[in-house]
Motif scaffolding. Structure first.
Motif, PDB file in Angstrom:
ATOM      1  N   THR A   1     -12.541   8.582  73.384  1.00  0.00           N
ATOM      2  CA  THR A   1     -12.161   8.183  72.028  1.00  0.00           C
ATOM      3  C   THR A   1     -11.331   9.264  71.358  1.00  0.00           C
ATOM      4  OG1 THR A   1     -14.235   6.926  71.845  1.00  0.00           O
ATOM      5  CG2 THR A   1     -13.046   7.371  69.806  1.00  0.00           C
ATOM      6  N   GLU A   2     -11.692  10.509  71.583  1.00  0.00           N
ATOM      7  CA  GLU A   2     -10.925  11.631  71.045  1.00  0.00           C
ATOM      8  C   GLU A   2      -9.499  11.639  71.593  1.00  0.00           C
ATOM      9  OE1 GLU A   2     -10.952  15.488  68.846  1.00  0.00           O
ATOM     10  OE2 GLU A   2     -12.010  13.568  68.768  1.00  0.00           O
TER      11      GLU A   2
ATOM     12  N   PHE B   1      -7.558   8.933  69.945  1.00  0.00           N
ATOM     13  CA  PHE B   1      -7.296   9.359  68.563  1.00  0.00           C
ATOM     14  C   PHE B   1      -5.980  10.121  68.468  1.00  0.00           C
ATOM     15  CE2 PHE B   1      -7.517  12.736  65.397  1.00  0.00           C
ATOM     16  CZ  PHE B   1      -7.892  12.064  64.244  1.00  0.00           C
TER      17      PHE B   1
ATOM     18  N   PHE C   1     -19.294   7.624  65.242  1.00  0.00           N
ATOM     19  CA  PHE C   1     -18.148   8.408  65.689  1.00  0.00           C
ATOM     20  C   PHE C   1     -16.847   7.628  65.491  1.00  0.00           C
ATOM     21  CE2 PHE C   1     -15.224  10.100  68.901  1.00  0.00           C
ATOM     22  CZ  PHE C   1     -15.270  11.456  68.573  1.00  0.00           C
TER      23      PHE C   1
ATOM     24  N   SER D   1     -13.539   8.668  63.097  1.00  0.00           N
ATOM     25  CA  SER D   1     -12.358   9.044  63.879  1.00  0.00           C
ATOM     26  C   SER D   1     -11.293   7.955  63.880  1.00  0.00           C
ATOM     27  CB  SER D   1     -12.762   9.386  65.318  1.00  0.00           C
ATOM     28  OG  SER D   1     -13.423   8.287  65.922  1.00  0.00           O
ATOM     29  N   LEU D   2     -11.551   6.834  64.551  1.00  0.00           N
ATOM     30  CA  LEU D   2     -10.507   5.828  64.706  1.00  0.00           C
ATOM     31  C   LEU D   2     -10.223   5.043  63.438  1.00  0.00           C
ATOM     32  CD1 LEU D   2     -11.104   4.366  68.276  1.00  0.00           C
ATOM     33  CD2 LEU D   2      -9.651   6.239  67.541  1.00  0.00           C
TER      34      LEU D   2
ATOM     35  N   LEU E   1      -7.883   6.816  61.266  1.00  0.00           N
ATOM     36  CA  LEU E   1      -6.601   6.886  61.960  1.00  0.00           C
ATOM     37  C   LEU E   1      -5.802   5.606  61.770  1.00  0.00           C
ATOM     38  CD1 LEU E   1      -4.875   8.632  63.824  1.00  0.00           C
ATOM     39  CD2 LEU E   1      -5.982   7.512  65.755  1.00  0.00           C
TER      40      LEU E   1
ATOM     41  N   SER F   1      -6.075  20.195  68.149  1.00  0.00           N
ATOM     42  CA  SER F   1      -7.443  19.718  68.370  1.00  0.00           C
ATOM     43  C   SER F   1      -8.434  20.861  68.205  1.00  0.00           C
ATOM     44  CB  SER F   1      -7.559  19.106  69.768  1.00  0.00           C
ATOM     45  OG  SER F   1      -8.879  18.714  70.017  1.00  0.00           O
TER      46      SER F   1
ATOM     47  N   THR G   1     -11.484  20.398  67.968  1.00  0.00           N
ATOM     48  CA  THR G   1     -12.725  19.964  68.610  1.00  0.00           C
ATOM     49  C   THR G   1     -12.682  20.135  70.119  1.00  0.00           C
ATOM     50  OG1 THR G   1     -11.902  17.686  68.750  1.00  0.00           O
ATOM     51  CG2 THR G   1     -13.157  18.284  66.793  1.00  0.00           C
TER      52      THR G   1
END
Length: 257
Positions: A47-48, A51, A118, A122-123, A126, A140, A142
């Motif tokens: 997912t990151e 993103f 999450f 996040s998404l 976005l 990033s 993270t």
């Protein structure tokens, strides 16, 4: 053009590498021995990646040399499709593992809640940012956290039984994701010259690599860690299979399916 063709091949191999494990779980109707936490942590990593892939390909079209090329080319779209596809396949594995795993509803609900939370942080922002330009991540921060999550996920799965892990799937993903990791170094744009040749003089490459890792290199590093993890799980599955076969020949598990 050659790099684009090679990237397409890596994309297809990456997608195909998920097929053995998905079929393995679906045919058996059993996900016992597959750590849902392991799948969830890898899903968070995927997912990151989506993103940042979505952000740069939608919001950073006017910037040259960071993640995407200027103007956006076919290679950039191939990269985004691979990131999105891997994320989709991890979603399939995650929900299959929850559906076919004999665990409590509370535990399943907790894992789903963590994933939804999450997504919300996040998404969802976005997607909003795709129409309202209010969010501008430059690198990033993270990346180290994601690495720790991948290692933690591997630890969780290594402690679980490997009975429901597909050996062909582990072999394929260990090789394909390592190939994918190597290809990301060339596929994602990074202004090496601008970083190495500063007005005050030449900058040593070992000082530039941390910036590369935080901006784009974390994708390559994460894929490499996942590939190594699949190799470790393959080794554990083979070792446990041999031990079980030696002690109970008549009850040898069909790990190779």
């Amino acid at each position: 053009m050659l790099l684009t063709i090679l990237s397409l091949i890596v994309l297809l191999l990456t997608f195909a590498s998920f097929t053995p494990q998905i079929q393995h779980v679906w045919r058996r109707r059993d996900a016992k021995g597959i750590s849902s936490s392991y799948i969830l942590l890898n899903l968070i990593c995927a997912t990151e990646h989506v993103f940042f892939g979505f952000f740069y390909i939608v919001n950073m079209r006017e910037w040259s040399g960071f993640w995407t090329h200027h103007p956006i080319n076919i290679l950039d779209w191939v990269n985004f499709v691979q990131l999105t596809g891997v994320w989709a396949f991890f979603n399939v594995l995650f929900f299959l593992s929850l559906y076919f795993k004999p665990t409590s509803r509370l535990q399943k609900a907790l894992l789903i809640a963590i994933y939804i939370f999450f997504l919300i942080i996040s998404l969802v922002p976005l997607v909003i940012d795709a129409t309202i330009d209010i969010f501008c991540p430059q690198k990033s921060q993270t990346a180290p956290i994601i690495v720790m999550l991948l290692v933690l996920g591997l630890y969780k799965q290594a402690r679980a039984s490997t009975f429901n892990l597909s050996l062909p799937g582990l072999k394929l993903q260990a090789v394909v994701f390592m190939l994918s990791a190597a290809s990301w170094v060339l596929r994602l744009a990074f202004p090496w010259k601008a970083y190495l040749e500063q007005p005050q003089g030449h900058v040593p490459i070992y000082l530039v690599i941390p910036a590369w890792w935080q901006i784009i290199g974390f994708v390559a590093v994460d894929d490499a860690i996942f590939a190594l993890g699949q190799g470790v799980l393959l080794w554990l599955a083979l070792r446990r299979g041999k031990r079980l076969a030696a002690s109970h020949p008549e009850s040898r598990p069909l790990l190779g399916e």
